[in-house]
Design a protein around this motif. Structure first.
Motif, mmCIF file in Angstrom:
data_model
loop_
_atom_site.group_PDB
_atom_site.id
_atom_site.type_symbol
_atom_site.label_atom_id
_atom_site.label_comp_id
_atom_site.label_asym_id
_atom_site.label_seq_id
_atom_site.Cartn_x
_atom_site.Cartn_y
_atom_site.Cartn_z
ATOM 1 N N THR A 1 -2.701 8.347 3.258
ATOM 2 C CA THR A 1 -3.139 8.411 1.746
ATOM 3 C C THR A 1 -2.714 9.863 1.280
ATOM 4 O O THR A 1 -2.512 10.013 0.403
ATOM 5 N N GLY B 1 2.799 4.971 -9.391
ATOM 6 C CA GLY B 1 2.228 6.410 -9.490
ATOM 7 C C GLY B 1 3.240 7.363 -9.931
ATOM 8 O O GLY B 1 2.990 8.514 -10.578
ATOM 9 N N MET C 1 -5.728 5.141 -7.860
ATOM 10 C CA MET C 1 -4.841 3.997 -7.505
ATOM 11 C C MET C 1 -4.504 4.154 -6.027
ATOM 12 O O MET C 1 -4.642 3.142 -5.206
ATOM 13 N N PHE C 2 -3.937 5.264 -5.916
ATOM 14 C CA PHE C 2 -3.494 5.518 -4.443
ATOM 15 C C PHE C 2 -4.808 5.522 -3.561
ATOM 16 O O PHE C 2 -4.780 4.848 -2.352
ATOM 17 N N ILE D 1 -5.666 1.556 -3.343
ATOM 18 C CA ILE D 1 -4.841 0.710 -2.619
ATOM 19 C C ILE D 1 -4.597 1.208 -1.147
ATOM 20 O O ILE D 1 -4.487 0.695 -0.234
ATOM 21 N N THR D 2 -3.926 2.600 -1.105
ATOM 22 C CA THR D 2 -3.345 3.071 0.092
ATOM 23 C C THR D 2 -4.579 3.137 1.218
ATOM 24 O O THR D 2 -4.615 3.104 2.518
ATOM 25 N N PHE E 1 -9.345 -2.279 -7.114
ATOM 26 C CA PHE E 1 -8.476 -1.507 -7.702
ATOM 27 C C PHE E 1 -8.462 -1.331 -9.313
ATOM 28 O O PHE E 1 -8.228 -0.499 -9.731
ATOM 29 N N SER F 1 0.698 -1.206 -0.184
ATOM 30 C CA SER F 1 0.082 0.002 0.006
ATOM 31 C C SER F 1 0.705 1.249 0.094
ATOM 32 O O SER F 1 0.187 2.340 -0.233
ATOM 33 N N PRO G 1 2.372 1.531 -4.816
ATOM 34 C CA PRO G 1 1.920 2.834 -5.274
ATOM 35 C C PRO G 1 2.942 3.973 -5.775
ATOM 36 O O PRO G 1 2.522 4.563 -6.782
#
Length: 237
Positions: A106, A32, A58-59, A62-63, A168, A24, A28
């Motif tokens: 995040t 990213g 995506m962040f 996932i995060t 995701f 996470s 990313p």
């Protein structure tokens, strides 16, 4: 123990979990920043900027979303949540500490990657920084909340990462982070309603009106789902 203590506890446990940290945070950051840098050299700054803005999804997925879902599922199955619930903490304090800690991480990660993309891939800062900041903060909180609600669908900790993977992938497709993918118009209209799409739209356009309404609806849905179906201990066979 107070809400502040649960916030610190969740953050400390996260940074000590190497597997979750790699999934996470490290992954990313690599995608990213690395993908926009590559696109900068292949297709130019404009494409790199579009790709990076799409990678915000995506962040968030996932995060924020996956991080909360995996962490809470693990703590549920290890009976950590059950023991916390036996303390003087309320259910809301326990969950809010985890959600707030994840949302903070995040936001920090997105800010750092935005600066890295600016320096390494010539990706300009969003045109309306206040709107983008509000959208990212709100989106991080909403996705973290939805991750907590989503744990009700995860049968056991070993399957947590696999169960979050569809979220995701759909998030990346909906924002164009994986490039232009031809989709039916009806499917495209549905994907525009996702909370990750709302945040990316606000960052790209500087318009917060429609995205704010979208995020508010998802926040209410997350609160209701968490209240009704969140499980504090594993199912017994």
């Amino acid at each position: 123990m107070s809400l502040t203590a649960t916030y610190r506890l969740g953050t400390r446990l996260f940074w000590r979990d190497r597997a979750l940290l790699f999934a996470s945070v490290i992954t990313p950051i690599g995608l990213g920043v690395g993908l926009p840098v590559m696109m900068r050299h292949v297709a130019g700054p404009a494409t790199a900027s579009t790709v990076f803005q799409g990678m915000i999804a995506m962040f968030l997925s996932i995060t924020a979303f996956m991080n909360v879902a995996v962490a809470l599922t693990n703590r549920r199955d290890q009976l950590v949540l059950k023991r916390l619930r036996a303390s003087r903490l309320t259910d809301g304090q326990i969950l809010l500490g985890q959600v707030a800690g994840t949302a903070t991480q995040t936001v920090v990660l997105i800010v750092l990657c935005t600066l890295a993309a600016l320096l390494l891939a010539d990706v300009p800062l969003p045109g309306d920084l206040p709107v983008s900041a509000v959208a990212v903060v709100a989106g991080s909180a909403v996705l973290s909340l939805l991750g907590a609600a989503y744990t009700a669908l995860i049968p056991r900790a070993e399957l947590a990462a696999a169960f979050t993977m569809p979220v995701f992938l759909v998030s990346l497709v909906s924002t164009g982070a994986m490039g232009p993918i031809p989709l039916p118009s009806w499917l495209h209209s549905i994907l525009e309603l996702l909370p990750t799409t709302a945040v990316v739209t606000a960052v790209r356009t500087g318009d917060l009106a429609l995205p704010a309404g979208d995020l508010a609806v998802w926040a209410v849905a997350g609160l209701v789902a968490t209240r009704l179906w969140f499980r504090w201990e594993p199912r017994r066979s």
